[in-house]
Write a protein that holds these residues in place. Sequence first.
Motif, PDB file in Angstrom:
ATOM      1  N   ILE A  71       5.653  13.630   0.625  1.00 24.57           N
ATOM      2  CA  ILE A  71       6.765  12.668   0.218  1.00 24.57           C
ATOM      3  C   ILE A  71       7.591  13.261  -0.585  1.00 24.57           C
ATOM      4  O   ILE A  71       7.677  14.587  -1.212  1.00 24.57           O
ATOM      5  CB  ILE A  71       5.365  12.268  -0.915  1.00 24.57           C
ATOM      6  N   ALA A  72       8.946  12.847  -0.809  1.00 26.83           N
ATOM      7  CA  ALA A  72      10.169  13.611  -1.711  1.00 26.83           C
ATOM      8  C   ALA A  72      10.701  12.307  -2.044  1.00 26.83           C
ATOM      9  O   ALA A  72      10.269  11.035  -2.440  1.00 26.83           O
ATOM     10  CB  ALA A  72      11.048  13.773   0.418  1.00 26.83           C
ATOM     11  N   GLU A  73      11.322  12.891  -2.781  1.00 24.95           N
ATOM     12  CA  GLU A  73      12.482  12.132  -3.759  1.00 24.95           C
ATOM     13  C   GLU A  73      13.191  10.914  -3.154  1.00 24.95           C
ATOM     14  O   GLU A  73      13.943  11.358  -1.898  1.00 24.95           O
ATOM     15  CB  GLU A  73      13.698  12.772  -4.918  1.00 24.95           C
ATOM     16  N   GLN A  75      11.776   7.666  -1.640  1.00 32.02           N
ATOM     17  CA  GLN A  75      11.226   7.844  -1.233  1.00 32.02           C
ATOM     18  C   GLN A  75      10.632   6.268  -1.568  1.00 32.02           C
ATOM     19  O   GLN A  75      10.117   6.154  -2.572  1.00 32.02           O
ATOM     20  CB  GLN A  75      10.220   7.858  -0.012  1.00 32.02           C
ATOM     21  N   LEU A  76       9.779   5.362  -0.285  1.00 38.71           N
ATOM     22  CA  LEU A  76       9.010   4.182  -1.178  1.00 38.71           C
ATOM     23  C   LEU A  76       7.816   4.698  -0.085  1.00 38.71           C
ATOM     24  O   LEU A  76       7.498   4.478   0.607  1.00 38.71           O
ATOM     25  CB  LEU A  76       9.663   2.400  -0.081  1.00 38.71           C
ATOM     26  N   VAL A  77       6.957   4.884  -1.399  1.00 41.10           N
ATOM     27  CA  VAL A  77       5.664   5.114  -0.881  1.00 41.10           C
ATOM     28  C   VAL A  77       4.351   3.869  -1.619  1.00 41.10           C
ATOM     29  O   VAL A  77       4.436   2.593  -2.420  1.00 41.10           O
ATOM     30  CB  VAL A  77       4.821   6.642  -1.907  1.00 41.10           C
ATOM     31  N   ARG A  78       3.510   3.153   0.053  1.00 36.75           N
ATOM     32  CA  ARG A  78       3.128   2.594  -0.203  1.00 36.75           C
ATOM     33  C   ARG A  78       1.469   2.660  -0.486  1.00 36.75           C
ATOM     34  O   ARG A  78       0.571   3.974   0.577  1.00 36.75           O
ATOM     35  CB  ARG A  78       2.589   1.484   1.263  1.00 36.75           C
ATOM     36  N   LEU A  79       0.879   2.506  -1.186  1.00 40.14           N
ATOM     37  CA  LEU A  79      -0.584   2.964  -1.500  1.00 40.14           C
ATOM     38  C   LEU A  79      -1.738   2.419  -2.049  1.00 40.14           C
ATOM     39  O   LEU A  79      -1.448   0.781  -2.124  1.00 40.14           O
ATOM     40  CB  LEU A  79      -0.062   3.379  -2.910  1.00 40.14           C
ATOM     41  N   SER A  80      -2.732   2.356  -2.169  1.00 39.81           N
ATOM     42  CA  SER A  80      -4.267   1.313  -1.440  1.00 39.81           C
ATOM     43  C   SER A  80      -4.470   1.785  -2.974  1.00 39.81           C
ATOM     44  O   SER A  80      -4.652   3.364  -2.889  1.00 39.81           O
ATOM     45  CB  SER A  80      -5.136   1.513  -0.190  1.00 39.81           C
ATOM     46  N   VAL A  81      -4.856   0.649  -3.858  1.00 38.97           N
ATOM     47  CA  VAL A  81      -5.512   1.662  -5.175  1.00 38.97           C
ATOM     48  C   VAL A  81      -6.838   0.385  -5.804  1.00 38.97           C
ATOM     49  O   VAL A  81      -6.992  -0.444  -5.708  1.00 38.97           O
ATOM     50  CB  VAL A  81      -4.321   1.487  -6.167  1.00 38.97           C
ATOM     51  N   VAL A  82      -8.195   0.909  -6.365  1.00 39.14           N
ATOM     52  CA  VAL A  82      -9.187   0.595  -6.250  1.00 39.14           C
ATOM     53  C   VAL A  82      -9.234   1.194  -7.631  1.00 39.14           C
ATOM     54  O   VAL A  82      -9.364   2.325  -8.459  1.00 39.14           O
ATOM     55  CB  VAL A  82     -10.773   1.327  -5.433  1.00 39.14           C
ATOM     56  N   ALA A  83      -8.980   0.415  -8.762  1.00 37.78           N
ATOM     57  CA  ALA A  83     -10.100   1.092 -10.313  1.00 37.78           C
ATOM     58  C   ALA A  83     -11.419   1.209 -10.329  1.00 37.78           C
ATOM     59  O   ALA A  83     -11.912   0.069  -9.652  1.00 37.78           O
ATOM     60  CB  ALA A  83      -9.710  -0.190 -11.099  1.00 37.78           C
ATOM     61  N   ARG A  84     -11.103   2.406 -11.340  1.00 37.88           N
ATOM     62  CA  ARG A  84     -12.349   2.703 -11.551  1.00 37.88           C
ATOM     63  C   ARG A  84     -12.824   2.046 -12.687  1.00 37.88           C
ATOM     64  O   ARG A  84     -12.657   2.540 -13.359  1.00 37.88           O
ATOM     65  CB  ARG A  84     -13.194   4.101 -11.083  1.00 37.88           C
ATOM     66  N   THR A  85     -13.927   0.651 -13.080  1.00 37.06           N
ATOM     67  CA  THR A  85     -14.584   0.358 -14.298  1.00 37.06           C
ATOM     68  C   THR A  85     -16.258  -0.252 -13.895  1.00 37.06           C
ATOM     69  O   THR A  85     -15.577  -0.953 -12.391  1.00 37.06           O
ATOM     70  CB  THR A  85     -12.853  -0.106 -14.514  1.00 37.06           C
ATOM     71  N   PRO A 119       1.642  15.667   0.413  1.00 39.54           N
ATOM     72  CA  PRO A 119       1.222  14.984   2.686  1.00 39.54           C
ATOM     73  C   PRO A 119       1.365  13.899   2.527  1.00 39.54           C
ATOM     74  O   PRO A 119       0.455  12.566   1.115  1.00 39.54           O
ATOM     75  CB  PRO A 119       0.423  15.764   2.882  1.00 39.54           C
ATOM     76  N   PHE A 120       1.318  13.391   3.615  1.00 41.14           N
ATOM     77  CA  PHE A 120       1.654  11.339   3.346  1.00 41.14           C
ATOM     78  C   PHE A 120       0.206  10.878   3.979  1.00 41.14           C
ATOM     79  O   PHE A 120       0.271  10.006   3.481  1.00 41.14           O
ATOM     80  CB  PHE A 120       2.342  11.657   5.018  1.00 41.14           C
ATOM     81  N   ASP A 121      -1.212  11.923   3.795  1.00 42.88           N
ATOM     82  CA  ASP A 121      -2.557  10.994   3.533  1.00 42.88           C
ATOM     83  C   ASP A 121      -2.812  11.640   2.422  1.00 42.88           C
ATOM     84  O   ASP A 121      -4.274  11.560   3.059  1.00 42.88           O
ATOM     85  CB  ASP A 121      -2.987  11.789   5.143  1.00 42.88           C
ATOM     86  N   PHE A 122      -1.890  11.551   1.103  1.00 47.86           N
ATOM     87  CA  PHE A 122      -2.637  12.010   0.096  1.00 47.86           C
ATOM     88  C   PHE A 122      -3.982  11.039  -0.052  1.00 47.86           C
ATOM     89  O   PHE A 122      -3.407   9.779  -0.525  1.00 47.86           O
ATOM     90  CB  PHE A 122      -1.878  12.475  -1.189  1.00 47.86           C
ATOM     91  N   LYS A 123      -4.630  11.906  -1.050  1.00 49.33           N
ATOM     92  CA  LYS A 123      -6.024  10.883  -1.793  1.00 49.33           C
ATOM     93  C   LYS A 123      -5.884  11.293  -3.197  1.00 49.33           C
ATOM     94  O   LYS A 123      -6.279  12.589  -2.979  1.00 49.33           O
ATOM     95  CB  LYS A 123      -7.400  10.855  -0.690  1.00 49.33           C
ATOM     96  N   THR A 152      -0.631   5.135   2.092  1.00 48.88           N
ATOM     97  CA  THR A 152      -0.527   4.140   3.325  1.00 48.88           C
ATOM     98  C   THR A 152       0.430   4.538   4.604  1.00 48.88           C
ATOM     99  O   THR A 152      -0.121   4.489   5.428  1.00 48.88           O
ATOM    100  CB  THR A 152      -1.827   2.418   3.244  1.00 48.88           C
ATOM    101  N   ASN A 153       1.189   4.981   3.530  1.00 49.05           N
ATOM    102  CA  ASN A 153       2.800   4.763   4.162  1.00 49.05           C
ATOM    103  C   ASN A 153       4.009   5.085   3.539  1.00 49.05           C
ATOM    104  O   ASN A 153       3.495   4.826   2.003  1.00 49.05           O
ATOM    105  CB  ASN A 153       2.925   3.620   5.041  1.00 49.05           C
ATOM    106  N   VAL A 154       4.707   5.871   4.251  1.00 48.55           N
ATOM    107  CA  VAL A 154       5.738   6.396   3.525  1.00 48.55           C
ATOM    108  C   VAL A 154       6.762   5.799   3.761  1.00 48.55           C
ATOM    109  O   VAL A 154       6.993   6.306   5.289  1.00 48.55           O
ATOM    110  CB  VAL A 154       6.353   7.594   3.445  1.00 48.55           C
ATOM    111  N   MET A 155       7.727   5.305   3.210  1.00 50.85           N
ATOM    112  CA  MET A 155       8.978   4.737   3.889  1.00 50.85           C
ATOM    113  C   MET A 155      10.384   5.795   3.499  1.00 50.85           C
ATOM    114  O   MET A 155      10.718   5.645   2.535  1.00 50.85           O
ATOM    115  CB  MET A 155       8.952   3.327   3.857  1.00 50.85           C
ATOM    116  N   GLU A 156      11.438   5.035   4.211  1.00 49.91           N
ATOM    117  CA  GLU A 156      12.757   6.028   3.519  1.00 49.91           C
ATOM    118  C   GLU A 156      13.954   5.072   4.396  1.00 49.91           C
ATOM    119  O   GLU A 156      13.795   4.362   5.172  1.00 49.91           O
ATOM    120  CB  GLU A 156      13.155   7.352   4.322  1.00 49.91           C
ATOM    121  N   LEU A 157      14.673   4.468   3.300  1.00 49.77           N
ATOM    122  CA  LEU A 157      15.747   3.542   3.720  1.00 49.77           C
ATOM    123  C   LEU A 157      17.350   4.614   4.366  1.00 49.77           C
ATOM    124  O   LEU A 157      17.362   5.511   4.060  1.00 49.77           O
ATOM    125  CB  LEU A 157      16.558   2.989   1.621  1.00 49.77           C
ATOM    126  N   LYS A 158      17.271   3.910   5.685  1.00 53.89           N
ATOM    127  CA  LYS A 158      18.295   4.226   6.332  1.00 53.89           C
ATOM    128  C   LYS A 158      19.440   3.400   5.605  1.00 53.89           C
ATOM    129  O   LYS A 158      19.387   2.394   6.050  1.00 53.89           O
ATOM    130  CB  LYS A 158      17.891   4.580   8.064  1.00 53.89           C
TER     131      LYS A 158
END
Length: 377
Positions: A71-73, A75-85, A119-123, A152-158
Amino acid sequence: PRVVDLATPTFGKDMVYVASFETFPPFENRSYKGLVYGESPIVISDQDVDEQVELLQKQASQLEDAPGKAIAEGQLVRLSVVARTDNEELKEKFTATSTQLNMDEQLSRKVYDALLGQPFDFKTTLEATPLELNVPGAEFAETILDWDIEVTNVMELKVPAIDDAFAMETKGLKSLLALRGELREDLTKEKQQLADKKARYLITQQLLETNRFDLPSRFISDVYEDRIKAFKENLSQYGGSVDDSLIEKLVESRRAEELDGITRDTAEFLLLQAIADSEGIEAGDEDLEKKLEEMAAEQGVQVSFLKGKMSEDELKSVRHGLRSELTYKMIESHAVKGDFDEFMRSRVEKRKMLNRLIRSRPRRKAKMAANRRRRAA
Protein backbone atom coordinates in the motif's frame (compact mmCIF):
# COMPACT_ATOMS: atom_id res chain seq x y z
CA PRO A 1 -61.24 36.61 -5.19
CA ARG A 2 -61.35 34.89 -1.82
CA VAL A 3 -64.43 34.36 0.36
CA VAL A 4 -63.54 35.62 3.84
CA ASP A 5 -66.97 35.49 5.51
CA LEU A 6 -69.97 33.36 4.65
CA ALA A 7 -73.34 33.72 6.39
CA THR A 8 -75.29 30.59 7.29
CA PRO A 9 -77.31 29.67 4.17
CA THR A 10 -81.09 29.96 4.59
CA PHE A 11 -83.54 28.21 2.29
CA GLY A 12 -85.32 30.62 -0.05
CA LYS A 13 -82.96 33.54 0.63
CA ASP A 14 -79.96 34.89 -1.21
CA MET A 15 -76.57 33.69 -0.06
CA VAL A 16 -74.70 36.43 1.78
CA TYR A 17 -70.93 36.43 1.79
CA VAL A 18 -67.93 38.76 1.92
CA ALA A 19 -65.18 38.36 -0.68
CA SER A 20 -61.78 40.04 -0.86
CA PHE A 21 -60.09 41.04 -4.09
CA GLU A 22 -56.45 41.91 -4.57
CA THR A 23 -55.64 44.21 -7.45
CA PHE A 24 -52.43 45.16 -9.20
CA PRO A 25 -50.67 47.93 -7.29
CA PRO A 26 -50.66 51.40 -8.88
CA PHE A 27 -47.46 52.55 -10.56
CA GLU A 28 -47.28 56.34 -10.46
CA ASN A 29 -43.81 56.93 -11.88
CA ARG A 30 -42.72 54.08 -14.18
CA SER A 31 -39.39 55.87 -14.58
CA TYR A 32 -36.79 53.73 -16.30
CA LYS A 33 -34.35 56.12 -18.01
CA GLY A 34 -30.90 57.13 -16.80
CA LEU A 35 -30.13 53.92 -14.90
CA VAL A 36 -26.45 52.98 -14.56
CA TYR A 37 -24.66 49.65 -14.69
CA GLY A 38 -20.98 48.83 -14.65
CA GLU A 39 -19.20 47.05 -17.44
CA SER A 40 -15.76 45.53 -17.12
CA PRO A 41 -13.81 43.70 -19.84
CA ILE A 42 -14.06 39.91 -19.80
CA VAL A 43 -10.57 38.44 -19.61
CA ILE A 44 -9.83 34.70 -19.73
CA SER A 45 -6.27 33.92 -18.66
CA ASP A 46 -4.18 30.89 -19.59
CA GLN A 47 -4.44 29.82 -15.95
CA ASP A 48 -8.25 29.80 -16.24
CA VAL A 49 -7.98 27.48 -19.25
CA ASP A 50 -5.38 25.30 -17.47
CA GLU A 51 -7.79 24.81 -14.57
CA GLN A 52 -10.55 23.68 -16.94
CA VAL A 53 -8.18 21.23 -18.66
CA GLU A 54 -7.19 19.82 -15.26
CA LEU A 55 -10.86 19.48 -14.32
CA LEU A 56 -11.50 17.50 -17.51
CA GLN A 57 -8.47 15.37 -16.73
CA LYS A 58 -9.80 14.63 -13.26
CA GLN A 59 -13.23 13.72 -14.66
CA ALA A 60 -11.63 11.38 -17.21
CA SER A 61 -9.51 9.62 -14.57
CA GLN A 62 -10.46 6.05 -13.64
CA LEU A 63 -9.80 3.78 -10.70
CA GLU A 64 -7.86 0.62 -11.51
CA ASP A 65 -6.28 -2.16 -9.47
CA ALA A 66 -3.06 -0.78 -8.02
CA PRO A 67 0.23 -2.28 -9.25
CA GLY A 68 2.84 -3.60 -6.86
CA LYS A 69 2.40 -5.47 -3.59
CA ALA A 70 2.46 -2.80 -0.87
CA ILE A 71 0.00 0.00 0.00
CA ALA A 72 1.40 3.37 -1.08
CA GLU A 73 0.62 7.08 -0.84
CA GLY A 74 -2.35 8.26 -2.96
CA GLN A 75 -4.02 4.86 -3.30
CA LEU A 76 -7.61 3.96 -2.37
CA VAL A 77 -7.77 1.13 0.15
CA ARG A 78 -10.97 -0.87 0.59
CA LEU A 79 -11.39 -2.60 3.92
CA SER A 80 -13.63 -5.06 5.67
CA VAL A 81 -13.97 -3.96 9.31
CA VAL A 82 -15.66 -5.63 12.28
CA ALA A 83 -15.95 -3.95 15.68
CA ARG A 84 -14.87 -5.97 18.75
CA THR A 85 -17.41 -5.04 21.42
CA ASP A 86 -19.82 -6.55 23.93
CA ASN A 87 -22.27 -3.70 23.43
CA GLU A 88 -25.18 -5.23 21.51
CA GLU A 89 -26.14 -1.94 19.84
CA LEU A 90 -22.58 -1.33 18.62
CA LYS A 91 -22.18 -4.97 17.61
CA GLU A 92 -25.31 -4.79 15.45
CA LYS A 93 -24.22 -1.48 13.96
CA PHE A 94 -20.63 -2.38 13.10
CA THR A 95 -20.69 -6.08 12.20
CA ALA A 96 -19.11 -6.90 8.81
CA THR A 97 -18.92 -3.28 7.65
CA SER A 98 -17.02 -2.26 4.54
CA THR A 99 -15.28 1.05 4.05
CA GLN A 100 -12.72 2.74 1.83
CA LEU A 101 -9.93 5.14 2.69
CA ASN A 102 -7.80 7.51 0.63
CA MET A 103 -4.14 7.30 1.57
CA ASP A 104 -3.55 11.06 1.83
CA GLU A 105 -3.01 13.81 4.40
CA GLN A 106 -6.70 13.93 5.30
CA LEU A 107 -6.62 10.42 6.70
CA SER A 108 -6.07 9.92 10.43
CA ARG A 109 -2.31 9.64 11.06
CA LYS A 110 -2.81 6.54 13.17
CA VAL A 111 -4.72 4.71 10.44
CA TYR A 112 -2.37 6.02 7.72
CA ASP A 113 0.71 4.71 9.54
CA ALA A 114 -0.98 1.36 10.22
CA LEU A 115 -1.69 0.77 6.50
CA LEU A 116 1.22 2.41 4.66
CA GLY A 117 3.69 -0.13 3.24
CA GLN A 118 1.57 -3.15 4.24
CA PRO A 119 0.80 -5.97 1.75
CA PHE A 120 -2.42 -5.99 -0.25
CA ASP A 121 -3.78 -8.90 1.86
CA PHE A 122 -2.98 -7.19 5.17
CA LYS A 123 -4.97 -8.09 8.31
CA THR A 124 -4.69 -6.52 11.75
CA THR A 125 -6.51 -5.31 14.85
CA LEU A 126 -6.63 -1.52 15.27
CA GLU A 127 -7.97 0.81 17.94
CA ALA A 128 -9.85 3.68 16.24
CA THR A 129 -13.13 5.56 16.05
CA PRO A 130 -15.75 5.01 13.29
CA LEU A 131 -14.95 8.51 12.07
CA GLU A 132 -11.25 7.67 11.62
CA LEU A 133 -12.19 4.61 9.56
CA ASN A 134 -14.84 6.44 7.53
CA VAL A 135 -17.50 4.07 8.88
CA PRO A 136 -21.11 5.42 8.86
CA GLY A 137 -22.67 6.02 12.26
CA ALA A 138 -22.81 9.67 13.32
CA GLU A 139 -24.08 8.90 16.83
CA PHE A 140 -20.96 6.83 17.56
CA ALA A 141 -18.46 8.81 15.47
CA GLU A 142 -16.12 9.55 18.41
CA THR A 143 -16.44 6.17 20.16
CA ILE A 144 -13.07 4.38 20.41
CA LEU A 145 -13.35 0.69 19.50
CA ASP A 146 -11.10 -2.24 18.62
CA TRP A 147 -11.53 -3.29 14.98
CA ASP A 148 -10.59 -6.43 13.06
CA ILE A 149 -9.40 -5.00 9.73
CA GLU A 150 -8.78 -6.84 6.45
CA VAL A 151 -7.69 -5.21 3.19
CA THR A 152 -10.00 -6.40 0.39
CA ASN A 153 -8.79 -4.28 -2.52
CA VAL A 154 -6.27 -1.56 -3.35
CA MET A 155 -7.08 0.83 -6.19
CA GLU A 156 -5.14 3.59 -7.90
CA LEU A 157 -6.39 6.53 -9.96
CA LYS A 158 -5.21 6.35 -13.56
CA VAL A 159 -4.83 9.90 -14.83
CA PRO A 160 -4.78 10.35 -18.63
CA ALA A 161 -2.00 12.36 -20.28
CA ILE A 162 -3.00 15.79 -21.56
CA ASP A 163 -2.35 15.52 -25.30
CA ASP A 164 -4.15 15.37 -28.64
CA ALA A 165 -5.55 11.92 -27.82
CA PHE A 166 -6.98 13.35 -24.59
CA ALA A 167 -8.71 16.12 -26.60
CA MET A 168 -10.25 13.52 -28.95
CA GLU A 169 -11.45 11.25 -26.11
CA THR A 170 -12.98 13.99 -23.97
CA LYS A 171 -14.41 16.44 -26.51
CA GLY A 172 -13.99 14.80 -29.93
CA LEU A 173 -11.50 17.45 -31.02
CA LYS A 174 -8.43 16.81 -33.15
CA SER A 175 -5.86 18.62 -31.02
CA LEU A 176 -5.11 19.94 -27.57
CA LEU A 177 -4.94 23.42 -29.08
CA ALA A 178 -8.51 23.06 -30.36
CA LEU A 179 -9.60 21.84 -26.92
CA ARG A 180 -8.07 24.84 -25.20
CA GLY A 181 -9.75 27.13 -27.73
CA GLU A 182 -13.17 25.61 -27.08
CA LEU A 183 -12.69 25.82 -23.30
CA ARG A 184 -11.73 29.49 -23.63
CA GLU A 185 -14.90 30.17 -25.63
CA ASP A 186 -17.01 28.35 -23.02
CA LEU A 187 -15.42 30.36 -20.19
CA THR A 188 -16.02 33.61 -22.10
CA LYS A 189 -19.70 32.75 -22.57
CA GLU A 190 -20.01 31.77 -18.91
CA LYS A 191 -18.45 35.02 -17.68
CA GLN A 192 -20.58 37.02 -20.11
CA GLN A 193 -23.71 35.38 -18.74
CA LEU A 194 -22.63 36.24 -15.20
CA ALA A 195 -21.90 39.82 -16.24
CA ASP A 196 -25.31 40.09 -17.93
CA LYS A 197 -26.99 38.66 -14.84
CA LYS A 198 -25.20 41.18 -12.59
CA ALA A 199 -26.09 44.04 -14.92
CA ARG A 200 -29.74 42.99 -14.92
CA TYR A 201 -29.81 42.83 -11.13
CA LEU A 202 -28.24 46.29 -10.81
CA ILE A 203 -30.58 47.83 -13.40
CA THR A 204 -33.74 46.26 -11.99
CA GLN A 205 -32.71 47.09 -8.42
CA GLN A 206 -32.46 50.79 -9.37
CA LEU A 207 -35.76 50.43 -11.22
CA LEU A 208 -37.47 49.06 -8.10
CA GLU A 209 -35.97 51.78 -5.89
CA THR A 210 -37.17 54.49 -8.31
CA ASN A 211 -40.67 52.99 -8.56
CA ARG A 212 -41.61 51.87 -5.06
CA PHE A 213 -45.00 50.22 -4.45
CA ASP A 214 -46.72 47.93 -1.97
CA LEU A 215 -46.89 44.31 -3.06
CA PRO A 216 -50.04 42.40 -1.97
CA SER A 217 -49.15 39.26 -0.01
CA ARG A 218 -51.40 37.02 -2.12
CA PHE A 219 -49.19 37.74 -5.16
CA ILE A 220 -46.33 35.83 -3.59
CA SER A 221 -47.90 33.39 -1.08
CA ASP A 222 -48.87 30.68 -3.59
CA VAL A 223 -45.50 30.71 -5.38
CA TYR A 224 -43.71 30.76 -2.03
CA GLU A 225 -45.55 27.71 -0.69
CA ASP A 226 -45.04 25.83 -3.98
CA ARG A 227 -41.27 26.44 -3.88
CA ILE A 228 -40.99 25.35 -0.24
CA LYS A 229 -43.03 22.23 -1.03
CA ALA A 230 -40.79 21.39 -4.01
CA PHE A 231 -37.65 21.96 -1.93
CA LYS A 232 -38.98 19.62 0.79
CA GLU A 233 -39.89 16.95 -1.77
CA ASN A 234 -36.40 17.11 -3.29
CA LEU A 235 -34.84 16.57 0.14
CA SER A 236 -37.22 13.68 0.88
CA GLN A 237 -36.07 11.86 -2.27
CA TYR A 238 -32.85 10.99 -0.41
CA GLY A 239 -34.92 8.62 1.70
CA GLY A 240 -33.34 7.30 4.86
CA SER A 241 -30.07 9.17 4.27
CA VAL A 242 -31.69 12.43 5.42
CA ASP A 243 -33.42 12.52 8.80
CA ASP A 244 -36.92 14.09 8.99
CA SER A 245 -35.82 16.57 11.66
CA LEU A 246 -32.88 17.64 9.47
CA ILE A 247 -35.25 18.13 6.53
CA GLU A 248 -37.42 20.43 8.65
CA LYS A 249 -34.37 22.44 9.76
CA LEU A 250 -33.19 22.82 6.16
CA VAL A 251 -36.68 23.88 5.06
CA GLU A 252 -36.89 26.49 7.83
CA SER A 253 -33.47 27.87 6.92
CA ARG A 254 -34.64 28.17 3.30
CA ARG A 255 -37.89 30.02 4.04
CA ALA A 256 -36.47 33.53 4.51
CA GLU A 257 -34.22 33.18 1.45
CA GLU A 258 -37.09 31.97 -0.75
CA LEU A 259 -39.45 34.68 0.51
CA ASP A 260 -36.96 37.47 -0.26
CA GLY A 261 -36.26 36.07 -3.72
CA ILE A 262 -39.92 35.57 -4.64
CA THR A 263 -40.89 39.02 -3.34
CA ARG A 264 -38.23 40.70 -5.45
CA ASP A 265 -38.93 38.59 -8.56
CA THR A 266 -42.65 39.29 -8.31
CA ALA A 267 -42.13 43.03 -7.83
CA GLU A 268 -39.77 43.10 -10.83
CA PHE A 269 -42.26 41.17 -13.00
CA LEU A 270 -45.20 43.45 -12.12
CA LEU A 271 -43.18 46.61 -12.71
CA LEU A 272 -41.93 45.37 -16.09
CA GLN A 273 -45.49 44.50 -17.07
CA ALA A 274 -46.66 47.99 -16.05
CA ILE A 275 -43.91 49.60 -18.15
CA ALA A 276 -44.85 47.29 -21.05
CA ASP A 277 -48.46 48.51 -20.75
CA SER A 278 -47.40 52.16 -20.83
CA GLU A 279 -45.02 51.61 -23.77
CA GLY A 280 -47.31 49.28 -25.73
CA ILE A 281 -44.83 46.38 -25.71
CA GLU A 282 -46.25 42.98 -26.67
CA ALA A 283 -44.76 39.55 -27.36
CA GLY A 284 -45.98 38.55 -30.82
CA ASP A 285 -46.62 35.08 -32.23
CA GLU A 286 -43.17 35.03 -33.85
CA ASP A 287 -41.54 35.81 -30.51
CA LEU A 288 -43.52 33.03 -28.85
CA GLU A 289 -42.67 30.54 -31.60
CA LYS A 290 -38.95 31.32 -31.31
CA LYS A 291 -39.05 30.89 -27.53
CA LEU A 292 -40.85 27.55 -27.83
CA GLU A 293 -38.21 26.39 -30.32
CA GLU A 294 -35.49 27.25 -27.78
CA MET A 295 -37.35 25.41 -25.01
CA ALA A 296 -37.87 22.36 -27.22
CA ALA A 297 -34.17 22.29 -28.17
CA GLU A 298 -33.17 22.42 -24.48
CA GLN A 299 -35.49 19.49 -23.69
CA GLY A 300 -34.49 17.55 -26.81
CA VAL A 301 -38.05 17.30 -28.16
CA GLN A 302 -39.98 18.54 -31.18
CA VAL A 303 -41.78 21.91 -30.94
CA SER A 304 -45.09 20.21 -31.85
CA PHE A 305 -44.66 17.78 -28.95
CA LEU A 306 -43.90 20.62 -26.52
CA LYS A 307 -46.94 22.62 -27.67
CA GLY A 308 -49.14 19.55 -27.36
CA LYS A 309 -48.38 19.03 -23.69
CA MET A 310 -48.61 22.73 -22.69
CA SER A 311 -51.91 24.19 -21.48
CA GLU A 312 -53.26 27.59 -22.50
CA ASP A 313 -52.27 29.00 -19.12
CA GLU A 314 -48.71 27.73 -19.58
CA LEU A 315 -48.46 29.28 -23.04
CA LYS A 316 -49.84 32.53 -21.64
CA SER A 317 -47.20 32.42 -18.89
CA VAL A 318 -44.45 32.00 -21.51
CA ARG A 319 -45.83 34.96 -23.44
CA HIS A 320 -45.88 37.11 -20.28
CA GLY A 321 -42.28 36.14 -19.59
CA LEU A 322 -41.30 37.12 -23.13
CA ARG A 323 -43.06 40.45 -22.67
CA SER A 324 -40.96 41.08 -19.55
CA GLU A 325 -37.77 40.20 -21.44
CA LEU A 326 -38.61 42.58 -24.30
CA THR A 327 -39.38 45.31 -21.77
CA TYR A 328 -36.11 44.76 -19.95
CA LYS A 329 -34.15 44.94 -23.22
CA MET A 330 -35.81 48.29 -23.94
CA ILE A 331 -34.89 49.54 -20.43
CA GLU A 332 -31.34 48.27 -20.84
CA SER A 333 -31.01 50.21 -24.10
CA HIS A 334 -31.70 53.42 -22.14
CA ALA A 335 -29.27 52.53 -19.31
CA VAL A 336 -25.84 54.10 -19.12
CA LYS A 337 -22.68 52.01 -19.02
CA GLY A 338 -20.32 53.38 -16.42
CA ASP A 339 -18.59 52.95 -13.11
CA PHE A 340 -21.40 51.56 -10.96
CA ASP A 341 -19.39 51.85 -7.74
CA GLU A 342 -18.84 55.58 -8.40
CA PHE A 343 -22.53 55.94 -9.22
CA MET A 344 -23.52 54.28 -5.92
CA ARG A 345 -21.08 56.46 -3.96
CA SER A 346 -22.65 59.52 -5.57
CA ARG A 347 -26.12 58.33 -4.57
CA VAL A 348 -25.00 57.72 -0.99
CA GLU A 349 -23.52 61.23 -0.78
CA LYS A 350 -26.73 62.74 -2.15
CA ARG A 351 -28.77 60.83 0.43
CA LYS A 352 -26.48 62.00 3.23
CA MET A 353 -26.85 65.60 2.06
CA LEU A 354 -30.64 65.25 1.89
CA ASN A 355 -30.73 63.74 5.40
CA ARG A 356 -28.63 66.65 6.73
CA LEU A 357 -31.04 69.13 5.15
CA ILE A 358 -34.03 67.32 6.64
CA ARG A 359 -32.45 67.24 10.11
CA SER A 360 -31.42 70.90 9.94
CA ARG A 361 -34.84 72.17 8.81
CA PRO A 362 -36.39 72.34 12.33
CA ARG A 363 -33.33 74.23 13.59
CA ARG A 364 -33.59 76.73 10.73
CA LYS A 365 -37.29 77.25 11.42
CA ALA A 366 -36.62 77.83 15.12
CA LYS A 367 -33.83 80.31 14.34
CA MET A 368 -36.07 82.22 11.89
CA ALA A 369 -38.87 82.40 14.49
CA ALA A 370 -36.44 83.73 17.11
CA ASN A 371 -35.25 86.43 14.67
CA ARG A 372 -38.83 87.47 13.98
CA ARG A 373 -39.54 87.75 17.71
CA ARG A 374 -36.46 89.91 18.20
CA ARG A 375 -37.44 92.21 15.36
CA ALA A 376 -40.97 92.49 16.69
CA ALA A 377 -39.65 93.43 20.12
